[in-house]
Design a protein around this motif. Structure first.
Motif, PDB file in Angstrom:
ATOM      1  N   LEU A 231       0.453  -1.439   0.021  1.00  0.00           N
ATOM      2  CA  LEU A 231      -0.053   0.331   0.165  1.00  0.00           C
ATOM      3  C   LEU A 231       0.896   1.154   0.245  1.00  0.00           C
ATOM      4  CD1 LEU A 231      -2.577   0.902   0.386  1.00  0.00           C
ATOM      5  CD2 LEU A 231      -2.777   0.962   2.797  1.00  0.00           C
ATOM      6  N   SER A 232       1.855   1.463   0.558  1.00  0.00           N
ATOM      7  CA  SER A 232       2.521   2.647   1.399  1.00  0.00           C
ATOM      8  C   SER A 232       3.747   2.593  -0.131  1.00  0.00           C
ATOM      9  CB  SER A 232       4.625   2.312   1.958  1.00  0.00           C
ATOM     10  OG  SER A 232       4.823   3.346   1.642  1.00  0.00           O
ATOM     11  N   SER A 233       3.876   1.762  -1.327  1.00  0.00           N
ATOM     12  CA  SER A 233       5.077   2.101  -2.257  1.00  0.00           C
ATOM     13  C   SER A 233       3.464   2.575  -3.440  1.00  0.00           C
ATOM     14  CB  SER A 233       5.429   0.699  -3.142  1.00  0.00           C
ATOM     15  OG  SER A 233       4.665  -0.052  -2.912  1.00  0.00           O
ATOM     16  N   LEU A 234       2.155   1.989  -3.734  1.00  0.00           N
ATOM     17  CA  LEU A 234       1.566   2.589  -4.234  1.00  0.00           C
ATOM     18  C   LEU A 234       0.830   3.492  -4.523  1.00  0.00           C
ATOM     19  CD1 LEU A 234      -0.731  -0.789  -4.801  1.00  0.00           C
ATOM     20  CD2 LEU A 234       0.639   0.064  -6.136  1.00  0.00           C
ATOM     21  N   ALA A 235       0.246   4.041  -2.951  1.00  0.00           N
ATOM     22  CA  ALA A 235      -0.074   5.480  -2.051  1.00  0.00           C
ATOM     23  C   ALA A 235       1.711   6.163  -3.007  1.00  0.00           C
ATOM     24  CB  ALA A 235       0.432   5.380  -1.065  1.00  0.00           C
ATOM     25  N   LYS A 236       2.720   6.373  -3.294  1.00  0.00           N
ATOM     26  CA  LYS A 236       3.719   6.859  -2.791  1.00  0.00           C
ATOM     27  C   LYS A 236       3.967   7.002  -4.808  1.00  0.00           C
ATOM     28  CE  LYS A 236       8.709   7.424  -2.713  1.00  0.00           C
ATOM     29  NZ  LYS A 236      10.168   6.622  -1.558  1.00  0.00           N
ATOM     30  N   CYS A 237       3.686   6.247  -5.355  1.00  0.00           N
ATOM     31  CA  CYS A 237       3.388   6.246  -6.985  1.00  0.00           C
ATOM     32  C   CYS A 237       2.815   7.454  -7.676  1.00  0.00           C
ATOM     33  CB  CYS A 237       3.767   4.947  -7.734  1.00  0.00           C
ATOM     34  SG  CYS A 237       1.784   4.570  -7.881  1.00  0.00           S
ATOM     35  N   VAL A 238       1.495   7.700  -6.833  1.00  0.00           N
ATOM     36  CA  VAL A 238       0.140   8.307  -7.624  1.00  0.00           C
ATOM     37  C   VAL A 238       0.373   9.906  -6.259  1.00  0.00           C
ATOM     38  CG1 VAL A 238      -0.496   6.725  -8.348  1.00  0.00           C
ATOM     39  CG2 VAL A 238      -1.411   7.749  -5.973  1.00  0.00           C
ATOM     40  N   GLY A 239       1.633   9.593  -5.315  1.00  0.00           N
ATOM     41  CA  GLY A 239       1.771  11.339  -4.567  1.00  0.00           C
ATOM     42  C   GLY A 239       0.395  10.874  -3.588  1.00  0.00           C
ATOM     43  N   LEU A 240       0.043  10.479  -2.949  1.00  0.00           N
ATOM     44  CA  LEU A 240      -1.240  10.268  -2.584  1.00  0.00           C
ATOM     45  C   LEU A 240      -1.177   9.398  -0.845  1.00  0.00           C
ATOM     46  CD1 LEU A 240      -4.360   9.280  -4.642  1.00  0.00           C
ATOM     47  CD2 LEU A 240      -3.833  11.533  -4.018  1.00  0.00           C
ATOM     48  N   SER A 241      -1.436   9.729   0.174  1.00  0.00           N
ATOM     49  CA  SER A 241      -1.563   8.731   1.623  1.00  0.00           C
ATOM     50  C   SER A 241      -1.777   7.673   0.966  1.00  0.00           C
ATOM     51  CB  SER A 241      -2.119   9.705   2.887  1.00  0.00           C
ATOM     52  OG  SER A 241      -3.035   9.533   2.230  1.00  0.00           O
ATOM     53  N   THR A 242      -1.423   6.697   2.579  1.00  0.00           N
ATOM     54  CA  THR A 242      -2.571   4.870   2.113  1.00  0.00           C
ATOM     55  C   THR A 242      -3.421   5.236   2.390  1.00  0.00           C
ATOM     56  OG1 THR A 242      -0.929   5.378   4.365  1.00  0.00           O
ATOM     57  CG2 THR A 242      -0.317   4.279   2.407  1.00  0.00           C
ATOM     58  N   ARG A 243      -4.364   6.404   2.930  1.00  0.00           N
ATOM     59  CA  ARG A 243      -5.241   6.131   4.057  1.00  0.00           C
ATOM     60  C   ARG A 243      -6.490   7.087   2.252  1.00  0.00           C
ATOM     61  NH1 ARG A 243      -6.817   9.183   9.662  1.00  0.00           N
ATOM     62  NH2 ARG A 243      -5.269   6.713   9.737  1.00  0.00           N
ATOM     63  N   HIS A 244      -5.599   7.804   2.128  1.00  0.00           N
ATOM     64  CA  HIS A 244      -6.651   8.037   0.442  1.00  0.00           C
ATOM     65  C   HIS A 244      -6.600   7.487  -0.679  1.00  0.00           C
ATOM     66  CE1 HIS A 244      -7.494  12.106  -2.554  1.00  0.00           C
ATOM     67  NE2 HIS A 244      -8.333  11.786  -2.140  1.00  0.00           N
ATOM     68  N   LEU A 245      -5.671   6.202  -0.266  1.00  0.00           N
ATOM     69  CA  LEU A 245      -5.960   5.806  -1.861  1.00  0.00           C
ATOM     70  C   LEU A 245      -6.248   4.960  -1.472  1.00  0.00           C
ATOM     71  CD1 LEU A 245      -4.556   4.864  -4.712  1.00  0.00           C
ATOM     72  CD2 LEU A 245      -2.868   3.605  -3.402  1.00  0.00           C
ATOM     73  N   ALA A 246      -6.543   3.767  -0.062  1.00  0.00           N
ATOM     74  CA  ALA A 246      -6.982   3.133   0.367  1.00  0.00           C
ATOM     75  C   ALA A 246      -8.776   3.403  -0.033  1.00  0.00           C
ATOM     76  CB  ALA A 246      -7.228   2.657   1.568  1.00  0.00           C
ATOM     77  N   ARG A 247      -8.836   4.714   0.295  1.00  0.00           N
ATOM     78  CA  ARG A 247     -10.472   5.300   0.627  1.00  0.00           C
ATOM     79  C   ARG A 247     -11.302   5.127  -1.041  1.00  0.00           C
ATOM     80  NH1 ARG A 247      -9.485   8.992   4.434  1.00  0.00           N
ATOM     81  NH2 ARG A 247      -8.652  10.984   3.388  1.00  0.00           N
ATOM     82  N   LEU A 248     -10.172   5.712  -2.581  1.00  0.00           N
ATOM     83  CA  LEU A 248      -9.883   5.639  -3.145  1.00  0.00           C
ATOM     84  C   LEU A 248     -11.010   4.616  -4.354  1.00  0.00           C
ATOM     85  CD1 LEU A 248      -7.907   9.151  -5.330  1.00  0.00           C
ATOM     86  CD2 LEU A 248     -10.481   8.922  -4.480  1.00  0.00           C
ATOM     87  N   PHE A 249      -9.872   3.608  -3.670  1.00  0.00           N
ATOM     88  CA  PHE A 249      -9.515   2.525  -4.209  1.00  0.00           C
ATOM     89  C   PHE A 249     -11.477   1.695  -4.349  1.00  0.00           C
ATOM     90  CE2 PHE A 249      -5.750   1.926  -6.415  1.00  0.00           C
ATOM     91  CZ  PHE A 249      -5.803   0.813  -6.860  1.00  0.00           C
ATOM     92  N   GLN A 250     -11.913   1.833  -3.012  1.00  0.00           N
ATOM     93  CA  GLN A 250     -12.919   1.099  -1.935  1.00  0.00           C
ATOM     94  C   GLN A 250     -13.960   1.877  -2.784  1.00  0.00           C
ATOM     95  OE1 GLN A 250     -12.852  -1.212   0.462  1.00  0.00           O
ATOM     96  NE2 GLN A 250     -14.696  -1.823  -0.609  1.00  0.00           N
ATOM     97  N   SER A 251     -14.171   2.746  -2.747  1.00  0.00           N
ATOM     98  CA  SER A 251     -15.173   3.745  -3.299  1.00  0.00           C
ATOM     99  C   SER A 251     -15.432   3.902  -5.077  1.00  0.00           C
ATOM    100  CB  SER A 251     -15.145   5.318  -3.008  1.00  0.00           C
ATOM    101  OG  SER A 251     -14.133   5.951  -4.053  1.00  0.00           O
ATOM    102  N   GLU A 252     -13.953   3.275  -5.721  1.00  0.00           N
ATOM    103  CA  GLU A 252     -14.377   3.319  -7.021  1.00  0.00           C
ATOM    104  C   GLU A 252     -13.840   2.035  -7.830  1.00  0.00           C
ATOM    105  OE1 GLU A 252     -14.015   6.092  -9.725  1.00  0.00           O
ATOM    106  OE2 GLU A 252     -13.496   7.890  -8.216  1.00  0.00           O
ATOM    107  N   LEU A 253     -13.124   1.145  -6.793  1.00  0.00           N
ATOM    108  CA  LEU A 253     -13.723  -0.551  -7.398  1.00  0.00           C
ATOM    109  C   LEU A 253     -14.572  -1.387  -6.146  1.00  0.00           C
ATOM    110  CD1 LEU A 253      -9.870  -1.094  -9.334  1.00  0.00           C
ATOM    111  CD2 LEU A 253     -11.926   0.209  -9.420  1.00  0.00           C
TER     112      LEU A 253
END
Length: 325
Positions: A231-253
């Protein structure tokens, strides 16, 4: 270069890309030294109108063809759901019987199956129709996740653009990997696409409308499943916090980034197994820590070990395809 005659069987409402994609691969190969001669035929010898509404002329009626190294049967939206015209079935049988190699693209497999040419053989088609093909033509051994399958002289491919994948594989069989690689590079496509066609199912359809950051992560994971994707490396590659990326994935996918990575790796492993790769290499290329981890995931998700999955659903290995090509 040895001449190879390729005959495309066209019909009204044929899927345009099923024709244009493979034809462009063969034509591009010719520009790089291959010697494919393309001919386009229909049952009557009259031109056809494709799925896009574009009219295509043909060279002859199918009955006039007396030689073909490869016959290509493209798909059409009507093939799985409407009765196939007797004259189209007869043209298919005639061309298949005289060809050294037979290729179907997408739902073209239904035309081959209706002609009785896939009985007792492995085959695939568009992921949305694999279940229907299996139910309607019970004697066909359907490989639901394969991009393409070879069995004897028959080569069947998944939906639409998979015809390009298969055409590239045929160029490689006919003229070698270097030429095929040049064609793929020029057309800006994969020479060997990562993952199976389950990667194009409903989950990935939903990513089309997802936010850019989610699509970026999805593309990164699919393109490089073996890399570290926590989760950390994925968030870093798009410049987001881990929490924000997790929320986006949950809401979008509707699932977490970690679960998405697991699914992509599983799909990749399934596709590699279908191509005959050994389990230890599949584990490495798909991003699993060890063959044992791969076995645990298969047991939990599919209820069978990787070796048994391979035995049940594997297409012929590339070496077999070369021998039978």
């Amino acid at each position: 270069m040895q001449r190879r005659d390729v005959v495309f069987l066209l019909f009204d409402r044929v899927k345009h890309l099923d024709v244009a994609g493979p034809a462009e691969v063969f034509s591009e190969a010719n520009r790089r030294g291959a010697n494919y001669v393309l001919r386009f035929v229909s049952s009557s010898g009259a031109g056809v109108r494709t799925s896009t509404g574009l009219s295509l002329s043909v060279d002859a009626a199918a009955s006039k063809i007396d030689h073909a190294d490869t016959v290509v049967i493209p798909g059409g939206d009507d093939l799985p759901i409407t009765p196939i015209a007797p004259e189209l079935r007869e043209s298919t049988i005639r061309l298949v019987d005289l060809a050294a190699r037979v290729v179907s693209v997408c739902t073209g497999a239904f035309l081959l199956a209706e002609a009785g040419k896939l009985d007792g053989r492995r085959a695939t088609t568009h992921w949305a129709y694999t279940g229907l093909l299996s139910r309607v033509h019970a004697r066909v051994e359907v490989a639901p996740d394969a991009i393409y399958v070879s069995d004897g002289k028959f080569y069947t491919s998944a939906g639409v653009s998979a015809g390009i994948d298969l055409a590239l594989a045929l160029v490689e069989l006919d003229y070698g990997a270097d030429l095929a690689r040049d064609v793929a590079r020029h057309l800006v496509v994969y020479l060997q696409r990562p993952g199976g066609q389950s990667q194009f199912s409903d989950l990935l359809v939903r990513t089309r409308s997802a936010q850019d950051s989610v699509r970026t992560v999805v593309e990164q994971v699919i393109s490089h499943p073996a890399e570290k994707h926590d989760l950390s490396s994925l968030a870093k590659c798009v410049g987001l916090s881990t929490r924000h990326l997790a929320r986006l994935f949950q809401s979008e996918l509707g699932l977490s980034p970690t679960k998405f990575v697991e699914q992509v790796r599983l799909d990749t492993a399934k596709a590699l197994l279908l191509k005959g790769e050994p389990v230890y290499r599949v584990a490495q290329r798909a991003g699993f820590q060890s063959p044992e981890t791969l076995r645990r995931v298969f047991a939990a998700q599919l209820g069978v070990p990787p070796s048994e999955y391979q035995q049940r659903f594997s297409s012929a290995r590339r070496s077999s395809a070369i021998a039978s090509g």
